[in-house]
Structures are given as structure tokens and as C-alpha cells.
Design a protein around this motif. Sequence first.
Motif, PDB file in Angstrom:
ATOM      1  N   VAL A 113       0.678  -1.187  -0.013  1.00 16.80           N
ATOM      2  CA  VAL A 113      -0.040   0.025  -0.058  1.00 16.80           C
ATOM      3  C   VAL A 113       0.863   1.339   0.013  1.00 16.80           C
ATOM      4  O   VAL A 113       0.545   2.180  -0.551  1.00 16.80           O
ATOM      5  N   THR A 114       1.925   1.256   0.770  1.00 14.75           N
ATOM      6  CA  THR A 114       2.928   2.061   0.870  1.00 14.75           C
ATOM      7  C   THR A 114       3.375   2.481  -0.589  1.00 14.75           C
ATOM      8  O   THR A 114       3.790   3.893  -0.939  1.00 14.75           O
ATOM      9  N   LYS A 115       3.835   1.568  -1.447  1.00 14.96           N
ATOM     10  CA  LYS A 115       4.361   1.775  -2.688  1.00 14.96           C
ATOM     11  C   LYS A 115       3.464   2.396  -3.649  1.00 14.96           C
ATOM     12  O   LYS A 115       3.525   3.232  -4.489  1.00 14.96           O
TER      13      LYS A 115
ATOM     14  N   ASN B 196       5.873   7.956   4.072  1.00 12.05           N
ATOM     15  CA  ASN B 196       6.605   6.626   4.255  1.00 12.05           C
ATOM     16  C   ASN B 196       5.724   5.869   4.829  1.00 12.05           C
ATOM     17  O   ASN B 196       4.408   5.790   4.831  1.00 12.05           O
ATOM     18  N   GLU B 197       6.235   4.475   5.162  1.00 10.29           N
ATOM     19  CA  GLU B 197       5.431   3.283   5.665  1.00 10.29           C
ATOM     20  C   GLU B 197       4.691   3.396   7.089  1.00 10.29           C
ATOM     21  O   GLU B 197       3.510   3.114   7.061  1.00 10.29           O
ATOM     22  N   GLU B 198       5.358   4.505   7.885  1.00 11.58           N
ATOM     23  CA  GLU B 198       4.748   4.888   9.032  1.00 11.58           C
ATOM     24  C   GLU B 198       3.685   5.334   8.878  1.00 11.58           C
ATOM     25  O   GLU B 198       2.508   5.244   9.849  1.00 11.58           O
ATOM     26  N   VAL B 199       3.178   6.369   7.965  1.00 14.07           N
ATOM     27  CA  VAL B 199       1.943   6.918   7.639  1.00 14.07           C
ATOM     28  C   VAL B 199       0.895   5.782   7.456  1.00 14.07           C
ATOM     29  O   VAL B 199      -0.292   5.972   7.973  1.00 14.07           O
ATOM     30  N   VAL B 200       1.068   4.760   6.683  1.00 15.92           N
ATOM     31  CA  VAL B 200      -0.088   3.808   6.503  1.00 15.92           C
ATOM     32  C   VAL B 200      -0.103   3.032   7.747  1.00 15.92           C
ATOM     33  O   VAL B 200      -1.244   2.602   7.954  1.00 15.92           O
ATOM     34  N   VAL B 201       1.022   2.774   8.302  1.00 19.40           N
ATOM     35  CA  VAL B 201       0.818   1.916   9.710  1.00 19.40           C
ATOM     36  C   VAL B 201      -0.174   2.584  10.533  1.00 19.40           C
ATOM     37  O   VAL B 201      -1.264   1.914  11.019  1.00 19.40           O
ATOM     38  N   ARG B 202      -0.172   3.900  10.737  1.00 16.94           N
ATOM     39  CA  ARG B 202      -1.025   4.479  11.679  1.00 16.94           C
ATOM     40  C   ARG B 202      -2.432   4.716  10.959  1.00 16.94           C
ATOM     41  O   ARG B 202      -3.557   4.408  11.684  1.00 16.94           O
ATOM     42  N   CYS B 203      -2.510   4.785   9.761  1.00 20.30           N
ATOM     43  CA  CYS B 203      -3.732   4.808   8.989  1.00 20.30           C
ATOM     44  C   CYS B 203      -4.585   3.432   8.787  1.00 20.30           C
ATOM     45  O   CYS B 203      -5.814   3.325   8.482  1.00 20.30           O
ATOM     46  N   ALA B 204      -3.813   2.482   9.147  1.00 21.18           N
ATOM     47  CA  ALA B 204      -4.472   1.154   9.252  1.00 21.18           C
ATOM     48  C   ALA B 204      -5.442   0.716  10.452  1.00 21.18           C
ATOM     49  O   ALA B 204      -5.982  -0.590  10.296  1.00 21.18           O
ATOM     50  N   VAL B 205      -5.502   1.650  11.353  1.00 19.38           N
ATOM     51  CA  VAL B 205      -5.930   1.322  12.656  1.00 19.38           C
ATOM     52  C   VAL B 205      -7.552   1.216  12.308  1.00 19.38           C
ATOM     53  O   VAL B 205      -7.991   1.817  11.380  1.00 19.38           O
ATOM     54  N   GLN B 206      -8.014   0.139  12.787  1.00 19.33           N
ATOM     55  CA  GLN B 206      -9.449  -0.178  12.706  1.00 19.33           C
ATOM     56  C   GLN B 206     -10.173   0.144  13.953  1.00 19.33           C
ATOM     57  O   GLN B 206      -9.735   0.667  15.098  1.00 19.33           O
TER      58      GLN B 206
END
Length: 390
Positions: free
Chosen positions: A37-39, A288-298
Motif C-alpha cells: 500500500v505504501t508503494k 513513508n510506511e509509518e503513515v500507512v501503519v497509523r492509517c491502518a487502525v481499525q
Amino acid sequence: MMRTIAEINDKINHNNAVVMTAEEVKAKVADVGITKVTKEVDVITTGTFEPMESSGAVINLGHTDPPIKIRRCWLDGVPAYSGFGAVDLYLGASCAAEVTDGEEMKERGGGHVIEDLIAGKSVRVHAQGQVTDCYPRANFETTITRDTINQFYLFNPRNIYQNFIVGVNGGDQPLFTYLGPLQPRLGNAVYSNSGAISPLLNDPDLQIVGIGTRIFLGGGIGYIAWEGTQHFPLQKRLPNHTPIGPAATLALIGNGKQMNKRWVRGCYFKNYGPSLMLGVGVPLPVLNEEVVVRCAVQDKDLVAPVVDLSIPRRVRPTFGLVSYTQLKSGKIVIDGKIVRVAPLASIYLSRQVAQELKQWIDAGKFTLTTAVASITKEGSFLPQDSWTKF
């Protein structure tokens, strides 16, 4: 992988940026994972549509002939603050009408006047002036629209709480609150945040948003101006960095003449007062990947405290924490009792805010900005107690 906002804006301007709503990103992460997703994704859009009573409009009427130095003013019967420039006003969204012409006016406030101005409707002005040598006029009455005044912009001291409470009533009498009616003996529960699609729960550490961040505000373009009032980033947090109760807030600004009444609506809470329903969308660049990690929260990963508003104190007892998955199911369990629960925020319209912002970016109508300063991560939440005697 690292991107810059300049690189993302270049893709937006050439109509080849990949934009997804927060809800779409969460589903895609579950399907293909964080790295892919980050890519693939350049921008993630978030949104909320909820009551934001700490809002208001700055209005400049323009000078009269002879000139007037306004010191008291009413817009459709709603008092507007006039203690600065001669014809500058600030209209608070939660200020109630003083002139009552039946039930309609009784439940009317600043939010309704702001909505009417944005819709292009006429608003009555009654002003009283302080007579001076350079401002000899004592009174002034007219009708204005958004096109007959100079400046008309929203400047909102506190918007988009990062999280909020779930209100209940453990007492024996109905309560009429800022969350709406709460029935006695835990007859219902109300929450106000849109959960996993809400802007600041997708950027819990405020790493992306900052002063100068361009946003969707009321159907127009706005900006983050400062930290909001009652900003409390030091709230206790879960391991995923999201707060367990009210935390960060933002002060927002935007041109009311460019807004759309669909996203700015006056409202009234019975026996509490008027307020403003407001749509706000925040784009999150995938740097960066950290943005997606935080946005993956459910929703299952987010919680809010259940607070008993029947206790008339600043610090009220709670019935513990519940997840937004539980809240959005329509029922929660308190002390073994099943309690029906409803959102004050419109989940449907919150999704629509994120979708419309996505469409703007896809069409090249909205580019991203680099924040000029960070929102503070410090700051205590100070109370006022009447211990000092004068």
C-alpha cells in the motif's frame, strides 16, 4: 520508501496521483499489506461531519456613510461580538438568538446564521454605535448577504477532537446535554467521534498535520491555524498511540464565501442550545510506511470512555472503555445492562467528506501543503477552581 510533498503535488498536477480514502486504505492493507500500500498510494483522505460548537465567523460589514463604530450588533437576532474594529464582527456558532419571533427563532443561533450566509441567503443586521468625532453614526440597520460584505471567513477555535467521550445518564431524571438527550437509568448512550475514519485518529502523533496544512473545511479550502482550545495531547494512549479519551484539537480557518451549505449546518440541542454541524477533511500524504501503519487502525483498535453526565462535577465517573466497533454496533453493555447507542457524528457524511476530498485531489483541484510548524505535543489541561478569595 520515502516521498516528499513536492513529489506528490507533481503527480496531482499531472493527474496521476493515487488517492484513497482512509476506509479504502484499511481494506487494502488487510488484503495486500502495509508495504505494498505504501508503494502504491500517494494520499489518504480522512473526514468527519459532527457538531463543532467552538466555531464562528469573522465578518467585515464595510463602512457606512456617515461611519459607525459598532459596539452592539445582532445578525437575525443573534448577538455578534463587536469589541474590536469599527465594523468587524465575530459571530459565535453557539450563541443563541435574543429576539424571539416564535419557536423558529427560539431555537436559532449563530450556526444557523452562518449556514444562511454560506447558502447566499439574506441576514438582517441591527447595530448600535459608540458616537465619536470620527464615527458620528449611532444606529444602523440593513440586510446583508455573503456577496455584500467584505470578509466572511470561519475561524474556529476548537474543531475535530482527536477522540471524545460516550455520554450516559446514570441518574433518575432526563438530561439535555451537548450530546443531546440522555435518558435516565442508562436508557441510552451517545458518542460523537466518527472513529477509524476520523482525521486525527489516523495521525495520532500529529506527525503529518501542522500549522499551515491545507484541508477540506465546510466544502471549501481551509487551513490548520493553530492548536485548538482544550488541546490535550498528553492524554493516556494505547500501544497504537491513539488516545483513550479527548486529546488533541485544532483551530481551523477558511473562506466562508467558498463553502457549501451541505457541509455547514446550524443545529439545535433541546434545552442545551444551538451549535454547528461541520464537515472537515484532512489529506494525509503517504511520505513513508509509518503513515500507512497509523492509517491502518481499525474501529476495534480504538476506544472511548463511557462517562456518567448525571454527576455535576468537572471530573465524572466512568463505566470503563468501549471500542468503536462496539459503539457502531448500536449496543454496548454497561454493568451487565444492554444499552442502545447512537452517533452524534454522521458516519455517512463523514465518509462523503473523505470521498469528496479524494475527488478534488484526483481532479487536480486540491494540492497538499507542507506545515510551517508542528502542533505542540505538550501542554497541560488546566482547570479553574474557586479556592482563592479576594
